[in-house]
Design an enzyme around this catalytic site. Structure first.
Site, PDB file in Angstrom:
ATOM      1  CD  GLN A  15      52.766  49.730  44.949  1.00 41.61           C
ATOM      2  OE1 GLN A  15      53.832  50.153  44.450  1.00 41.61           O
ATOM      3  NE2 GLN A  15      52.370  50.161  46.040  1.00 41.61           N
TER       4      GLN A  15
ATOM      5  CG  HIS B  37      61.649  45.308  58.445  1.00 42.90           C
ATOM      6  ND1 HIS B  37      61.389  44.061  57.930  1.00 42.90           N
ATOM      7  CD2 HIS B  37      61.371  46.173  57.766  1.00 42.90           C
ATOM      8  CE1 HIS B  37      60.644  44.467  56.827  1.00 42.90           C
ATOM      9  NE2 HIS B  37      60.723  45.835  56.672  1.00 42.90           N
TER      10      HIS B  37
ATOM     11  CG  ASP C  94      55.858  46.467  55.140  1.00 40.39           C
ATOM     12  OD1 ASP C  94      56.575  47.298  55.918  1.00 40.39           O
ATOM     13  OD2 ASP C  94      56.721  46.170  54.152  1.00 40.39           O
TER      14      ASP C  94
ATOM     15  CG  ASP D 109      53.533  53.269  51.115  1.00 39.85           C
ATOM     16  OD1 ASP D 109      53.050  53.290  49.923  1.00 39.85           O
ATOM     17  OD2 ASP D 109      54.484  52.612  51.602  1.00 39.85           O
TER      18      ASP D 109
ATOM     19  CG  ASP E 157      56.159  61.797  44.957  1.00 40.47           C
ATOM     20  OD1 ASP E 157      57.191  62.650  45.239  1.00 40.47           O
ATOM     21  OD2 ASP E 157      56.131  60.804  44.211  1.00 40.47           O
ATOM     22  CB  ALA E 158      58.703  59.943  49.502  1.00 41.09           C
TER      23      ALA E 158
ATOM     24  CG  ASP F  31      61.882  49.874  53.647  1.00 41.82           C
ATOM     25  OD1 ASP F  31      62.745  49.472  52.841  1.00 41.82           O
ATOM     26  OD2 ASP F  31      60.942  49.462  54.237  1.00 41.82           O
TER      27      ASP F  31
END
Length: 514
Positions: free
Chosen positions: A249, A281, A305, A325, A359-360, A377
């Site tokens: 990305q 959050h 993040d 992530d 990969d989740a 999230d």
């Protein structure tokens, strides 16, 4: 004056080999231009399936038109091929930066530009192969020339389609890759210019055009970083303080000139704004972590993040956190980029955190342990790859790695801007969990935003919240579960499944109504 006849029956083998090699390279360039336009449109407009389908469809149509028009090209075919390469080098090289510069204007303006580039490049690519086939067929049989040309064309397309996501995009980025491929087309023109100079009407003039095109594209390629910065400054309203093109990305961090308002964009989509991210959050993390008994183990899916981790650390009973992530550049940003480290309180450096860059979907399938709480999230389901992370199959796998008294929360987009997809998440969770709580909260940077909390044990309520929270309270959470008339649940919805990704369709439908 008698009309000059052009014949290629005596074309030497070495020159024929150059033409055949050119076929492989121009096919590579053609497919990369197609991928660049599709990727830019997906980044800027979302809905990657729709954008790539349009790009491929109209590109192939334009190639067909170009192939048909090629029959009317007569005379010096070698020179015609070099002209096509030069025009294609310039148009294709400029397509990426031009589309980025058009985007801030009216949507129809970008659409006109996008289809203009698709049509022009497709038309020129469609001219190339018939011209080269006609040249080669004069020195061999039609059967052999068509076989040679098409086989090399398909091989070049394969090389280009593999090289773009693996090499060109992550190492060069969209704008530099566009210039570089344009330079490649110009290089093909230069090679043919020298090897087939005996077949040209005016070598010196053609050489001047080719050299001018190469110099222009070479300068643009060397200046690509500055041009990319200019395009991104044109695209974002605030000052860009950090940017990166990862394997997955485009990551951009901006800040205002007058105050601290750090903002993260992924593929052009805003992920958070410093001025109000705490509202998001706190609403994401604290209800689920305060739901029933105090949890000890937490899994965070997304959230590289570190801002969700910052909130999790406010619960003293938590002694184990796993963060998943996909993009290592995202977690590196959360760990090392000083302004973001300041914002997340250095949460990514805690000893109880383990980061998994994978990969989740695959992580959840093979998770090493069970968790008391799971925080999901992910970005909104604006493409087919993300829609599977909101599917009943995915939630079933998540349920399997939750403790018997476990609970999860998932961000679910806006019940105002995307009501159908928001309530689809709730309906999908209800297929698996006996207790599903829907709630929403206003976030100035995003508008009204929604979440769903799902628990294996029904009847539990919100326990004590950490001290010092800036937004959420017991009373505000109770109010957040109330939806105004225009946000009420939609009834004509279906459960989202990998096999029937209704949420992807619902999300795109919702956005088209804004």
């Amino acid at each position: 004056m008698a009309k000059r006849e052009y014949s290629y029956t005596d074309l030497p083998q070495k020159q024929a080999v150059v033409l055949l090699g050119s076929i492989l390279v121009v096919a590579l360039c053609g497919i990369v231009y197609e991928l660049i336009i599709g990727t830019v449109s997906s980044y800027l407009l979302g809905n990657s399936v729709y954008q790539f389908s349009l790009t491929i469809g109209f590109f192939m149509f334009a190639m067909g038109v170009g192939s048909y028009v090629s029959r009317f090209i007569e005379g010096n075919l070698v020179q015609a091929f070099i002209w096509v390469e030069l025009i294609l080098a310039f148009v294709g090289g400029m397509c990426s930066i031009s589309l980025f510069m058009l985007f801030p204007y009216a949507p129809w303006f970008y659409t006109v530009g996008m289809f203009s580039f698709i049509s022009t490049i497709g038309f020129l690519v469609g001219l190339e192969i018939p011209i080269l086939t006609r040249i080669l067929s004069e020195r061999s049989t039609t059967r052999q020339s068509i076989s040679d040309v098409l086989s090399l064309d398909y091989i070049g397309a394969l090389v280009g389609s593999v090289a773009f996501p693996i090499l060109l995009l992550p190492s060069l980025g969209l704008i530099t890759a566009s210039f570089a491929i344009g330079l490649t087309n110009a290089g093909v023109a230069l090679l043919n210019l020298f090897w087939l100079r005996d077949h040209l009407d005016n070598f010196n003039r053609m050489l001047g055009y080719v050299v001018a095109t190469i110099v222009l594209l070479f300068v643009l390629t060397l200046s690509a970083s500055k041009i990319t910065g200019f395009a991104q400054d044109h695209l974002y309203f605030d000052r860009i303080v950090w940017r990166d093109q990862s394997h997955y990305q485009t990551l951009v961090v901006t800040n205002t000139w007058k105050k601290n308002d750090l903002r993260l964009f992924i593929d052009g989509h805003l992920q958070f704004a410093e001025t109000d991210e705490y509202r998001y959050h706190e609403a994401l993390v604290h209800p689920v972590l305060s739901w029933g008994e105090a949890p000890e183990s937490v899994l965070v899916l997304g959230g590289g993040d570190g801002l969700a981790i910052r909130e999790v650390l406010k619960h003293p009973n938590v002694n184990h956190i796993d963060l998943v992530d996909l993009d290592p550049e995202m977690t590196r940003l959360g760990s090392e980029f000083a302004p973001l480290v300041r914002l997340n309180g250095g949460s990514m450096g805690t000893d109880i955190l383990t980061v998994y860059n994978q990969d989740a979907f695959l992580f959840v399938k093979e998770a090493p342990r069970k968790y008391d709480r799971i925080i999901i999230d992910f970005p909104d389901p604006h493409n087919e790859a993300l829609s599977k992370l909101y599917s009943v199959e995915f939630y079933a796998m998540v349920s399997a790695i939750m403790e018997d008294d476990g609970a999860l929360v998932t961000q679910s987009s806006s019940p105002f801007f995307a009501p159908h997809s928001y309530w689809t998440v709730g309906l999908t969770l209800e297929e698996l969990f006996p207790d599903v709580v829907s709630y929403n909260t206003p976030i100035p940077s995003f508008g009204i935003w929604g979440f769903h909390l799902a628990s294996k044990l029904p009847g539990r309520t919100l326990g004590p919240l950490p001290e010092g929270l800036r937004s959420i309270t017991h009373d505000s959470f109770a109010g957040a579960q109330s939806f105004t008339t225009d946000l009420q649940p939609r009834r004509d919805l279906e459960v989202n499944s990998i096999f029937n990704p209704t949420i992807y369709e619902q999300y795109n439908t919702d956005l088209s109504r804004i």
